[in-house]
Design an enzyme around this catalytic site. Structure first.
Site, mmCIF file in Angstrom:
data_model
loop_
_atom_site.group_PDB
_atom_site.id
_atom_site.type_symbol
_atom_site.label_atom_id
_atom_site.label_comp_id
_atom_site.label_asym_id
_atom_site.label_seq_id
_atom_site.Cartn_x
_atom_site.Cartn_y
_atom_site.Cartn_z
ATOM 1 N N SER A 186 24.177 -12.765 -6.195
ATOM 2 C CA SER A 186 23.951 -12.843 -5.017
ATOM 3 C C SER A 186 22.502 -13.516 -4.723
ATOM 4 C CB SER A 186 23.985 -11.463 -4.125
ATOM 5 O OG SER A 186 22.934 -10.557 -4.845
ATOM 6 N N ASP A 427 15.385 -3.593 1.407
ATOM 7 C CA ASP A 427 16.192 -4.524 0.318
ATOM 8 C C ASP A 427 14.776 -5.368 -0.079
ATOM 9 O OD1 ASP A 427 16.945 -6.552 -1.169
ATOM 10 O OD2 ASP A 427 18.531 -7.307 0.184
ATOM 11 N N HIS A 430 16.646 -9.233 -2.636
ATOM 12 C CA HIS A 430 17.103 -10.576 -2.126
ATOM 13 C C HIS A 430 15.740 -11.098 -1.412
ATOM 14 C CE1 HIS A 430 20.871 -8.260 -2.517
ATOM 15 N NE2 HIS A 430 21.192 -9.579 -3.084
#
Ligand code: NAG
Ligand code: NAG
Ligand code: NAG
Ligand code: NAG
Ligand code: NAG
Length: 448
Positions: A186, A427, A430
């Site tokens: 990702s 998060d 990312h």
């Protein structure tokens, strides 16, 4: 000195089982959930895909009842039993050969990865978040409520040279008639979305398209006869996690000696950009060798398994890629910012609320594993000039401000207790877009 300090911090981490547990749960949750964003682009496709999966399963079951080695390795694969790692290797190349080219080709001998971030709100951001129709909800931080936008406005300035400024027409000319393919997890998908956002603005709506064929997703620009693609392969080698939507991070089975299925797609690309890292950081991995006929797996810790996978990948790069007509890049570890005490002593948070880069030369956090870097260096070094390394780890280490934290779409529901403590579900893995991955792509642009 620095390393010693890091070492102590690491020990601290592992002496605290609770912290370690939270960390691993968090990683599992965020990496896992992150994959769902592919639905953002192509919602309608998932049922079809599921049917496809079921079909595959029944074919495998009826035609090859006991021969597991010939069977497809997919998310339904199970090990009949498990034993310790036998010590078997995937490759017999002599690593002791001198590495004449340093394994990478630096632009004009200047180490473009060595430098500092400079605030530049004139040239940055290179595009607006809301102007990119292919933006992922997982990375659209402004849309999800982030008010401080300075994270979009930093330019990377190498110490001994200047990077060529991003020029979208020039990039399209480099890509004319070519297929550029990003391959990995990702994080690599984030870089692919960044690239698509950087490139799409100059292509009229009716002259571009996005195909929904996960695990391979293709952005195409008709007038340049060029594509910018993303191929999901978080562990590089074949694995039970090769479905971009339905996969399990907690029970990974890999085929340590094979990239055949993936390579059938990779071979069609002219420029390949690989990454792999975080998926190896979740404890041991099960190895199912392709010669194993009874479904017996071997169990190996992440770093060892990653080395086997990278060796298999390196073998493919070495023997199957025509280096005169193709380019291969490898993107190094993308850092995480899960512990604010790493850059601010005594503090208890993570990347949540961080608004500026770290201003500490050579800052290196515990999320970027040094033994992994050494291993990658060794494998990449054995490929010499066949692979260009995009060594983004150090420059991204400074960017504690660049992660979505709570400003993204989450697919799980949070408890009131979690909601009252935003850092608990932030998060910090990312990257927001526009942001840090745009700079990785500017570096790629400089190497093409
Ligand atoms: C299993 O499949 C492999 C590869 O197709 C083949 O070489 C092997 O002979 C098969 N083994 C059995 C027991 O059928
Ligand atoms: C982004 O939007 C602002 C305001 O709408 C505009 O002034 C600016 O030029 C845009 N930037 C880019 C790179 O398109
Ligand atoms: C971008 O590249 C094109 C083609 O090489 C060139 O004509 C143009 O002047 C460049 N634009 C800028 C802003 O440098
Ligand atoms: C478009 O590019 C592909 C390679 O990606 C090439 O095979 C094909 O001939 C090109 N078509 C045209 C019309 O140039
Ligand atoms: C990347 O750069 C770091 C220094 O920032 C260095 O220690 C590491 O060996 C490099 N990695 C590779 C694969 O070249």
């Amino acid at each position: 000195m620095e390393h010693q300090q890091q070492h102590q911090k690491k020990n601290l981490l592992f002496q605290s089982p609770l912290l370690a547990l939270i960390l691993s749960l968090f990683l599992v949750a965020s990496v896992l959930y992150s994959e769902r964003n592919i639905h953002q682009i192509h919602d309608h496709h998932s049922t079809q895909q599921d049917q496809h999966q079921l079909q595959q399963l029944s074919i495998t079951r009826t035609s090859l009842p006991r021969n597991i080695s010939a069977a497809k390795l997919d998310r339904f694969t199970k090990c009949s039993s498990s034993r310790g790692y036998s010590g078997r290797k995937t490759r017999r190349v002599d690593h002791s050969m001198p590495d004449l080219h340093g394994g990478r080709s630096y632009v004009d001998e200047c180490d473009v990865f060595n430098g500092k971030w400079v605030y530049d709100d004139v040239s940055y951001p290179l595009y607006n978040e809301s102007d990119c129709p292919y933006m992922s909800d997982q990375l659209a931080c402004k849309k999800h409520g982030r008010l401080d936008l300075d994270y979009q406005k930093w330019r990377w300035q190498p110490n001994n040279c200047n990077l060529k400024r991003w020029n979208v027409t020039e990039m399209w000319e480099k890509l004319r008639g070519k297929r550029l393919m990003f391959v990995g997890d990702s994080l690599n998908r984030g870089q692919w979305i960044s690239m698509v956002c950087l490139l799409q603005s100059v292509i009229p709506t009716d002259r571009r398209s996005m195909s929904p064929n996960a695990p391979l997703t293709i952005f195409k620009a008709e007038d340049y006869n060029a594509t910018v693609e993303f191929y999901w392969a978080p562990l590089l080698v074949e694995s039970n996690s090769d479905d971009p939507v339905n996969h399990r991070l907690d029970d990974r089975i890999i085929r340590p000696d094979s990239v055949l299925k993936h390579a059938a797609e990779w071979e069609k690309a002219d420029i390949l950009v690989f990454n792999t890292y975080l998926w190896w950081r979740q404890g041991p991995v099960k190895l199912l060798w392709s010669t194993e006929e009874n479904g017996v797996c071997e169990e190996l810790e992440g770093l060892g398994a990653m080395e086997l996978a990278m060796e298999t990948w390196a073998d493919w790069v070495n023997s199957k890629v025509d280096h005169l007509s193709k380019r291969v890049f490898f993107v190094t570890m993308s850092p995480t910012h899960l512990w604010s005490w790493e850059w601010e002593a005594e503090s208890e948070g993570n990347c949540f609320g961080q608004k500026t880069p770290i201003d500490m030369k050579n800052y290196w956090g515990t999320g970027s594993d040094l033994p992994t870097m050494r291993m990658a260096e060794k494998v990449l070094g054995s490929l010499r000039s066949k692979v260009s390394v995009l060594n983004i780890t150090q420059l991204s280490e400074y960017r504690k401000d660049g992660h979505p934290s709570i400003y993204r779409k989450f697919w799980e529901a949070f408890s009131p207790k979690q909601l009252s403590k935003p850092s608990s579900y932030s998060d910090c893995i990312h990257w927001c877009l526009p942001g840090v991955p745009d700079v990785w792509n500017e570096l790629l642009f400089n190497f093409l």
